[in-house]
Structure formats: structure tokens, C-alpha cells
Scaffold this motif. Structure first.
Motif, short mmCIF file in Angstrom:
data_model
loop_
_atom_site.label_atom_id
_atom_site.label_comp_id
_atom_site.label_asym_id
_atom_site.label_seq_id
_atom_site.Cartn_x
_atom_site.Cartn_y
_atom_site.Cartn_z
N GLY A 447 25.40 -4.94 -2.53
CA GLY A 447 24.09 -4.49 -3.01
C GLY A 447 23.31 -3.71 -1.99
N THR A 448 23.88 -2.60 -1.50
CA THR A 448 23.31 -1.90 -0.35
C THR A 448 22.01 -1.15 -0.65
N SER A 449 21.64 -1.00 -1.92
CA SER A 449 20.41 -0.24 -2.20
C SER A 449 19.20 -0.85 -1.52
N GLY A 450 19.18 -2.18 -1.38
CA GLY A 450 18.05 -2.83 -0.72
C GLY A 450 17.93 -2.48 0.74
N MET A 451 19.05 -2.09 1.38
CA MET A 451 19.00 -1.68 2.78
C MET A 451 18.23 -0.38 2.93
N THR A 452 18.59 0.61 2.09
CA THR A 452 17.93 1.92 2.22
C THR A 452 16.49 1.85 1.73
N ALA A 453 16.20 0.93 0.81
CA ALA A 453 14.80 0.72 0.43
C ALA A 453 14.01 0.19 1.62
N ALA A 454 14.56 -0.80 2.31
CA ALA A 454 13.87 -1.38 3.47
C ALA A 454 13.66 -0.35 4.56
N MET A 455 14.62 0.57 4.74
CA MET A 455 14.46 1.62 5.75
C MET A 455 13.26 2.50 5.46
N ASN A 456 12.81 2.51 4.21
CA ASN A 456 11.72 3.40 3.80
C ASN A 456 10.48 2.65 3.34
N GLY A 457 10.29 1.45 3.89
CA GLY A 457 9.05 0.74 3.71
C GLY A 457 8.90 0.00 2.40
N ALA A 458 10.00 -0.23 1.67
CA ALA A 458 9.95 -1.05 0.47
C ALA A 458 10.34 -2.48 0.84
N VAL A 459 9.64 -3.44 0.28
CA VAL A 459 9.91 -4.85 0.57
C VAL A 459 10.86 -5.39 -0.49
N ASN A 460 11.94 -6.01 -0.05
CA ASN A 460 12.91 -6.58 -0.98
C ASN A 460 12.36 -7.84 -1.63
#
Length: 551
Positions: A447-460
């Protein structure tokens, strides 16, 4: 030695740490928005791997398939519901490698041409894309490389032969390799090509490594072994010999199990998935060691530099300003597709990934009264965005997508977007405040989408599945649901996960965003700092050499 490998070209000097030659076989690669030959997470992962292989100056090449119609274009009917559309693609930046090889499919010769994506085009390791859609082939042979994950079983088998046997012959034409890496089991006929060449299973195992990406049954293909033999899947090996070397003595042939028996080492794609894979497969005779190398994503490609620099300076105002600009870019897409104007000062929750039943895209809607109360709270408003492509012949997943579309038409603060490819994926991760992830544990391998979201200031905000247990600190860098008893029926798991999800949203996430921005930004910054460098694909590409290629 130099002349033998003279066609094995890289435009950079190989780093001596990564000197061993590796050919990486994958059915899909997400490299660039312009190259539409991928469906989802497997492609996103392979794309990041090829970028980091380039950045680390590794001695790696990719072998893939040139899909004439891509995966599919996700379009809309008049009522905004989803319609798959298949359209021919033309890629001016791919070059003829000068290599054409011959494979046998269904006892008929098929020619396979290799087109090369040079490293300087998109900053990747060299990748050779195989096509059968050339004038020398008959119509049926030309269709083999038309559609990624063709629904027709015989076409899927033919695709595996082209990738595995055709890819192996292309590698031979380039001068050969020391290690063949099968990223998923699609390229399994490669093993039978190696067996043809070396004549011993032990020699095959010396050269073959394997990555398994999913515990889902649909991702671990099985076919009638007699159909495989008829289709020339075993590359000239007799059926009795194929049974002997793979240990498959029943009616059905499991590709993943065969790959695990014919490889020297394998890996799952998160630490949890490694455990799940070992539990799944270690009960079978002859299975190789299954390690775990957690997937990751290429930071230079995915991360917004300006936002990263603002968090490095601990500049909350600059972070808020940049995040607002990133949200505007997503909201321009929302407005274009749906006619709705979203606001950057409103908490924006995004669910975006491949639509599949176990991912539970509609979990938030389990109790519609409670869901509508969440949507219509004027004091603490939220905006919801869904996006993602179902498999075009998964009618259950398409039904869920269309159900969300119908619901969104009645709500000004809900949108469902089409076209989930690299460009939209980047905007969704940039524009999200909360990245929502709701699979049934432990069915999400990574589920790598959460990694790139976190890189851009989105909280999982997530179920503790895949990579998340290695990352999450609830209330510090993310929000995670308590682990439910997976022995319960699915409906009971869904009910418990839903109640936990809504409780965390209602009592923690939403109040904190509106009433304690300082703490919210602290979580955002912790998330960004914790995801890099461990979940950067440079670490992953390094570990493949350290743990698998040099094994």
C-alpha cells in the motif's frame, strides 16, 4: 568480458556496490504520465525502483511489455458513472533496440520486438518493452500485447510467455545477466527458458529471484496445467518434466508456488507481508526462503520540494501557504471534472487507489445517517475525494465506484474523480490533508500510496496493514485503527473497523485540524520526517542488492 556485454548499456559509470548485472521483469511500469502501460501499485513500485536504480547507478535493466491500448482510459457515461475506454497509444520517445526474438505460443512461432526507453528520457534504468504488434505476426499474435491483464485466460498465458521467454531472449541478445528478478509471477516461463538452457533446476535457482506482491487469490494466478502445456507455457519441457521440476502434480498449476520452488530466494513487500507470505507458502515442499523488503517510492519524483524545505525550516506559515497552493491544484481538477468548488481552508480527506473489494472504498458509508452527519456539520466541515480505477471487468468494483458517484451528486463537498494515473495521483497526494486507507487486514501487502502522501504533508488515517505498522505512531505521525480480530466474519470486521474509523475522525482528526492547528502541523512534520529516508526507494533498491541479488 567487455565485448560479451557490449550491448548492456548504461549512460553512467556503475557504482561498484551494485556491479552485479540484474534483469528486472515486470508486467507494468508507472514511469511517466505519457507512458500509460500500468494499472496500479505494482507499476508504481516498479517505476520507483527503476528511478532509484538509475539514481544509485545500479547495473540493472528493466524488461516489460508495450501495451498498445495501455490498461484502459477511465471515462464517464452521461450520468457520470464509469466507462472503460480502450484507445491506441503512440510513444515517440521509445526507440527500436534492433532486437527481435522468436517465442512459441500455442505451438506457433511469434516474433517479439524490443523497444527501449533510454535512461535520459525519464531518469530510469534502461527498460526494454516487448511488443508482438508487428507486421510479421498474424492478427492473433499481434493482439497478445494489446491489453494489460487481458480477461481471456489464454491471452494472459500468452502474455506471460512473451514477457518470460521473450524477455529472457532479449536479455541474451544484450549479452546476458547474472540475476533474473521476477517482480510477481507473470514472467514465470522465464524459468523454463533457463531450464532449457542449463538443463538443471539447480542452475535455474542460481540465477532466479522472485518478489511476491499480494496475499490475494486473484494475484496468485492458477491455470489448468494441461492448458499451459497446450499453450507452450513450459517452453518445450514435457508435461511430466514440468510436473517434476515444479512439484505440481495436481490439475491446477499455481504460478506463485512454482516461482517459489524455482528461485534461490524470494521476498514479500512489507515486514507484515513477509510474515503473511511465509504463513501462506512455507507449508509446501521445496519453497525457497521468503524474506521481506518493504516497498518504497522515489523521493525526488514524488515529494514537493518547497513543502519539504518549509518543514525543514520548521516554518508553519510557509507550510500552510504551500499546502494551500497544492490543494488548489487538486481542486482545479475537482472543478473541471465535477463542477464543484472546494475550499483550501476545509479539511480534505482523500481515498484513492485501485478499486478492489478488500480495499473497502465505501467503508465510510456503512452507516449513512452517521456519514451524512459528518458531511453536513457546518462548524467543522470536511471535503471528500475518491479516485481510482477498478479492473475493467470487475463489475462489483465498478458498481462500488458508481455508487459513490451517485452519492456524490447529492453532496457539494464530495467528488469522485476518474483517470487515476501518475499525474492525478500526484495531485491527490499533494492536495490531501488526510490520506484514508481502509483494507481488510492483512490483505494489503504494502500500500505504498500512503508513503507518497506523507511525503507531501498528508496525514495517514489507516488500518494497520502493509507498510503502516513499520511507520505509524498514532497521534504523533498518523492515526491508525486498532487491530481487529481477523478470525471474525468480514461483516463483523467491517463493523468494528467502521466504528473505530468514525470515532477517530469525529473525536480526534477533525477537532484537532480545526481547534489545534499547531498540534496538527506537528503531526504533519513528524509524518514527513519519518517517511524519509526509510521509505525512499533508494533504500529499497539498495536492499534488493544486499538481501536478494547478492544472496
Amino acid at each position: 568480458m567487455a565485448s560479451q556485454y557490449s550491448r548492456w548499456y548504461h549512460p553512467y559509470e556503475i557504482n561498484e556496490k551494485y556491479n552485479k548485472r540484474v534483469a528486472y521483469f515486470c508486467m507494468e511500469y508507472a514511469i511517466h504520465q505519457a507512458l500509460k502501460i500500468y494499472s496500479g501499485g505494482l507499476g508504481f513500485l516498479a517505476g520507483s525502483h527503476m528511478r532509484s536504480a538509475h539514481d544509485l547507478r545500479q547495473n540493472v535493466i528493466g524488461i516489460g511489455m508495450l501495451w498498445k491500448y495501455g490498461y484502459y482510459d477511465q471515462e464517464r457515461n452521461e450520468d457520470q458513472t464509469m466507462r472503460p475506454h480502450f484507445e491506441q497509444k503512440f510513444y515517440s520517445f521509445l526507440e527500436d533496440s534492433g532486437i527481435t526474438v522468436r517465442v512459441v505460443v500455442n505451438e506457433h512461432p511469434v516474433l517479439v520486438k524490443a523497444m527501449v526507453l533510454k535512461p535520459e528520457t525519464f531518469g530510469t534504468a534502461p527498460i526494454y518493452f516487448l511488443t508482438t504488434d508487428i507486421p510479421e505476426n498474424d492478427h492473433l499474435a499481434r493482439t497478445i500485447t494489446h491489453r494489460l491483464y487481458d480477461p481471456e485466460p489464454m491471452a494472459r498465458i500468452a502474455q506471460g510467455i512473451v514477457l518470460g521467454v521473450g524477455g529472457a531472449k532479449v536479455v541474451e541478445a544484450l549479452g546476458g545477466t547474472e540475476t533474473f528478478h521476477m517482480n510477481e509471477g507473470h514472467a514465470l516461463p522465464l524459468a523454463f527458458r533457463l531450464y532449457e538452457e542449463y538443463g538443471k533446476v539447480e542452475e535455474v535457482r542460481k540465477r532466479l529471484v522472485f518478489t511476491t506482491h499480494t496475499p490475494e487469490k486473484a494475484g496468485n494466478e492458477e491455470h489448468d496445467i494441461n492448458l499451459l502445456q497446450k499453450m507452450s507455457f513450459f517452453n518445450g519441457v514435457t508435461l511430466d518434466e514440468a510436473r517434476e521440476i515444479t512439484g505440481m502434480h495436481g490439475h491446477m498449476f499455481n504460478h506463485t508456488l512454482a516461482a517459489l520452488r524455482l528461485s534461490k530466494v524470494a521476498n514479500g513487500v512489507s515486514q507484515l507481508h513477509g510474515e503473511v507470505a511465509r504463513d501462506m507458502w512455507y507449508g509446501n515442499d521445496g519453497v525457497c526462503e521468503i524474506k521481506a523488503i518493504t516497498n518504497a517510492q522515489n523521493v525526488p519524483f514524488w515529494m514537493d520540494t518547497e513543502l519539504w524545505q518549509a518543514q525543514e525550516r520548521d516554518d508553519n506559515k510557509a507550510m500552510q501557504k504551500r499546502k494551500g497552493e497544492m490543494k488548489h491544484q487538486l481542486f482545479d481538477v475537482v472543478a473541471d471534472q465535477t463542477g464543484k468548488l472546494f475550499r483550501p481552508d476545509v479539511l480534505t480527506i482523500v481515498w484513492a487507489r485501485r478499486f478492489a473489494a478488500y480495499k473497502r472504498a465505501d467503508l465510510l458509508m456503512r452507516d449513512m445517517d452517521r456519514f451524512m452527519k459528518l458531511l453536513n456539520n457546518k462548524e467543522t466541515p470536511v471535503q471528500l475525494v475518491w479516485a481510482g480505477k477498478p479492473y475493467p471487468f470487475d463489475y462489483g468494483a465498478i458498481h462500488v465506484f458508481n455508487k459513490l458517484v451517485k452519492m456524490s451528486q447529492k453532496q457539494d463537498n464530495v467528488s469522485v474523480l476518474t483517470g487515476y494515473e501518475l499525474g492525478l495521483s500526484k495531485k491527490l497526494k499533494d492536495g490531501a490533508d488526510v490520506w484514508l486507507n481502509t483494507p481488510r487486514r492483512p490483505r494489503e501487502a504494502s500500500g505504498t500510496s500512503g508513503m507518497t502522501a506523507a511525503m507531501n504533508g498528508a496525514v495517514n488515517l489507516s488500518v494497520q496493514d502493509g507498510w503502516l505498522p513499520e511507520f505509524t505512531r498514532h497521534g504523533e505521525n498518523s492515526f491508525v485503527l486498532p487491530i481487529v480480530d481477523t478470525s471474525m466474519p468480514d461483516d463483523m470486521q467491517d463493523e468494528e473497523d467502521y466504528n473505530n474509523l468514525m470515532r477517530i475522525l469525529e473525536q480526534q482528526v477533525i477537532p484537532m485540524y480545526y481547534h489545534d492547528q499547531e498540534r496538527w502541523l506537528r503531526i504533519v512534520k513528524n509524518s514527513m520526517r519519518d517517511v524519509v529516508p526509510h521509505f525512499d526507494a533508494d533504500r529499497m533498491a539498495h536492499q534488493y542488492y544486499e538481501m536478494v541479488y547478492n544472496y
